[in-house]
Motif scaffolding. Structure first.
Motif, PDB file in Angstrom:
ATOM      1  N   ILE A 299       0.844  -1.196   0.000  1.00  0.00           N
ATOM      2  CA  ILE A 299       0.000   0.000   0.000  1.00  0.00           C
ATOM      3  C   ILE A 299       0.877   1.243   0.000  1.00  0.00           C
ATOM      4  CG2 ILE A 299      -1.841  -1.198   1.249  1.00  0.00           C
ATOM      5  CD1 ILE A 299      -1.066   0.413   3.735  1.00  0.00           C
ATOM      6  N   SER A 300       0.332   2.340  -0.460  1.00  0.00           N
ATOM      7  CA  SER A 300       1.071   3.598  -0.473  1.00  0.00           C
ATOM      8  C   SER A 300       1.116   4.195   0.925  1.00  0.00           C
ATOM      9  CB  SER A 300       0.420   4.589  -1.438  1.00  0.00           C
ATOM     10  OG  SER A 300      -0.902   4.882  -1.014  1.00  0.00           O
ATOM     11  N   ALA A 307      -7.120   2.103   5.739  1.00  0.00           N
ATOM     12  CA  ALA A 307      -8.575   2.003   5.910  1.00  0.00           C
ATOM     13  C   ALA A 307      -9.240   1.514   4.621  1.00  0.00           C
ATOM     14  CB  ALA A 307      -9.149   3.350   6.331  1.00  0.00           C
ATOM     15  N   HIS A 308      -8.750   2.018   3.484  1.00  0.00           N
ATOM     16  CA  HIS A 308      -9.289   1.603   2.181  1.00  0.00           C
ATOM     17  C   HIS A 308      -9.056   0.112   1.962  1.00  0.00           C
ATOM     18  CE1 HIS A 308      -9.322   2.294  -2.479  1.00  0.00           C
ATOM     19  NE2 HIS A 308     -10.379   1.620  -2.048  1.00  0.00           N
ATOM     20  N   LEU A 309      -7.841  -0.348   2.288  1.00  0.00           N
ATOM     21  CA  LEU A 309      -7.527  -1.760   2.114  1.00  0.00           C
ATOM     22  C   LEU A 309      -8.425  -2.638   2.995  1.00  0.00           C
ATOM     23  CD1 LEU A 309      -5.827  -4.191   1.232  1.00  0.00           C
ATOM     24  CD2 LEU A 309      -4.180  -3.596   3.018  1.00  0.00           C
ATOM     25  N   PRO A 331      11.033   3.597  -1.951  1.00  0.00           N
ATOM     26  CA  PRO A 331      10.242   4.788  -1.621  1.00  0.00           C
ATOM     27  C   PRO A 331       9.288   4.473  -0.469  1.00  0.00           C
ATOM     28  CG  PRO A 331       9.316   3.702  -3.536  1.00  0.00           C
ATOM     29  CD  PRO A 331      10.563   2.946  -3.199  1.00  0.00           C
ATOM     30  N   PRO A 332       8.793   5.503   0.221  1.00  0.00           N
ATOM     31  CA  PRO A 332       7.937   5.271   1.383  1.00  0.00           C
ATOM     32  C   PRO A 332       6.663   4.519   1.000  1.00  0.00           C
ATOM     33  CG  PRO A 332       8.683   7.546   1.322  1.00  0.00           C
ATOM     34  CD  PRO A 332       9.054   6.934   0.008  1.00  0.00           C
ATOM     35  N   ARG A 333       6.475   3.375   1.583  1.00  0.00           N
ATOM     36  CA  ARG A 333       5.277   2.576   1.335  1.00  0.00           C
ATOM     37  C   ARG A 333       5.143   1.567   2.469  1.00  0.00           C
ATOM     38  NH1 ARG A 333       9.452   0.620  -1.554  1.00  0.00           N
ATOM     39  NH2 ARG A 333       9.695  -1.620  -1.865  1.00  0.00           N
ATOM     40  N   PRO A 358      -2.108  -4.363  -5.396  1.00  0.00           N
ATOM     41  CA  PRO A 358      -0.938  -5.163  -5.794  1.00  0.00           C
ATOM     42  C   PRO A 358      -0.551  -6.139  -4.672  1.00  0.00           C
ATOM     43  CG  PRO A 358      -0.237  -2.960  -5.132  1.00  0.00           C
ATOM     44  CD  PRO A 358      -1.727  -2.978  -5.058  1.00  0.00           C
ATOM     45  N   LEU A 359      -0.619  -7.421  -4.983  1.00  0.00           N
ATOM     46  CA  LEU A 359      -0.264  -8.449  -4.004  1.00  0.00           C
ATOM     47  C   LEU A 359       1.179  -8.871  -4.194  1.00  0.00           C
ATOM     48  CD1 LEU A 359      -3.364  -8.464  -3.685  1.00  0.00           C
ATOM     49  CD2 LEU A 359      -3.238 -10.957  -3.463  1.00  0.00           C
ATOM     50  N   ARG A 360       1.862  -9.046  -3.098  1.00  0.00           N
ATOM     51  CA  ARG A 360       3.231  -9.576  -3.136  1.00  0.00           C
ATOM     52  C   ARG A 360       3.194 -11.085  -3.221  1.00  0.00           C
ATOM     53  NH1 ARG A 360       7.566  -6.871  -0.659  1.00  0.00           N
ATOM     54  NH2 ARG A 360       7.619  -4.693  -1.279  1.00  0.00           N
ATOM     55  N   LYS A 361       4.200 -11.641  -3.835  1.00  0.00           N
ATOM     56  CA  LYS A 361       4.321 -13.107  -3.915  1.00  0.00           C
ATOM     57  C   LYS A 361       4.754 -13.652  -2.561  1.00  0.00           C
ATOM     58  CE  LYS A 361       3.381 -13.557  -8.309  1.00  0.00           C
ATOM     59  NZ  LYS A 361       2.184 -14.292  -8.762  1.00  0.00           N
TER      60      LYS A 361
END
Length: 361
Positions: A299-300, A307-309, A331-333, A358-361
């Motif tokens: 997430i950003s 909250a959105h997630l 970058p900040p995430r 975006p899902l991580r493996k």
């Protein structure tokens, strides 16, 4: 129960008072710090000052070293018909109460298994104990009516009563709370004089392990003092395993080919034992351990992203058992791991992917 007195208006005491007040109990508040008591009263936890006549139950939410003396003092003053406390050590207060001339018949030990990282009345919540275990340690001297008053208080607070012997309770919390806190503090202490560069690259594992080391040193010194023998027994067994681990690692570092394979097996056995023990910890109190798996989502680093997630995860119809968050600086995430039952991981992943996450493996 119509009336109660709460002595000590920190996080736990004020939370007890709020829970009882909301169930119609008249609660009287007292604290050595008058400002703390006024804050609790302003929050609706009860009224200040002693009652005009004995209350049904007095609850003592004071530091462990003061429990027995405070109970004995207020028993002599005739504050209540029954007395209990919320301390995390039970054997010593019970012994000391008799030594101080108190009345063991009107006292039952108590320990709610709930709390928070913040202290003081402003951190209190009336639902803090909802669904949580609350241990009661009645002695052979405890009057049945007194025990019933304590049971009713636990019920009014929404907690689940568990009756234990004092020695069994103190051994249990030494293993599950007191020794882990000291071990976390010892590990965190290695960071006090570490190089800045080493600390800067701390990972989530270190944060998780040392989180509880931020507790109040004064309070935890008292807790460890009150349960010293049981905590020492736990640490002695940990020390035996540490000695095994150190010997195995030294052998591997010395490149002793003959003993290397045995050392690797020794380390693997210690790690497997950790897996076994970790798997026994229930994710939800009162239920058997669940087999969980992580659904990792990137997430950003902006307001509202988490909250959105969670809203999108909720829309999937999958129950989220736990959430773990790790921040990535460049970058900040953020990397959020949504912990779900293994069978729910696929449906949740599909739902989030369809929502553009975006899902991580």
């Amino acid at each position: 129960m119509r009336s109660a007195a709460v002595i000590g208006t920190g996080l736990i005491g004020t939370s007890v008072a709020l829970a009882l007040s909301r169930r119609g109990v008249s609660v009287y508040l007292s604290d050595a710090d008058a400002g703390t008591a006024r804050t609790a009263a302003a929050m609706g936890a009860g009224r200040l000052g002693p009652p005009e006549s004995p209350v049904d139950l007095a609850v003592f939410a004071v530091p462990p070293a003061r429990i027995s003396a405070e109970v004995a003092r207020w028993q002599r003053a005739g504050l209540a018909r029954a007395y209990t406390d919320v301390g995390s050590v039970k054997a010593r207060p019970g012994r000391e109460l008799s030594d101080l001339g108190g009345d063991p018949a009107s006292y039952v030990g108590g320990h709610p298994l709930a709390g928070g990282e913040r202290s003081g009345p402003l951190a209190a919540r009336g639902d803090l104990f909802q669904g949580r275990y609350w241990v009661l340690t009645a002695s052979d001297h405890t009057d049945q009516t007194v025990f019933n008053h304590a049971l009713e208080m636990v019920s009014l607070c929404g907690a689940v009563p568990v009756v234990m012997d004092t020695a069994a309770h103190d051994s249990a919390v030494a293993l599950t709370s007191h020794a882990p806190h000291l071990l976390a503090a010892l590990m965190a202490g290695r960071l006090a004089e570490a190089e800045d560069g080493a600390v800067r690259i701390s990972g989530q594992g270190l944060r998780d392990m040392t989180r509880i080391a931020g507790g109040d040193p004064g309070l935890w010194s008292e807790i460890l003092d009150a349960n010293a023998a049981a905590v020492a027994d736990v640490l002695a067994s940990v020390a035996d395993d540490l000695e095994r681990a150190v010997l195995a690692l030294r052998t591997l570092a010395d490149k002793d080919a003959t003993a290397a394979e045995r050392s690797r097996r020794e380390l693997a056995e210690l790690l497997r034992l950790g897996n076994t023990g970790r798997a026994r910890i229930p994710q939800k109190e009162g239920r058997p351990p669940l087999e969980l798996t992580a659904v990792p989502v990137e997430i950003s680093d902006r307001p509202g992203a988490l909250a959105h997630l969670l809203a999108d995860a909720g829309a999937s119809g999958v129950n989220i058992e736990d959430v773990r968050i790790e921040h990535v600086p460049d970058p900040p995430r953020g990397l959020v791991e949504l912990m779900v039952e293994r069978s729910a991981a696929g449906p949740l992943s599909t739902s989030l992917r369809n929502s553009g996450w975006p899902l991580r493996k």
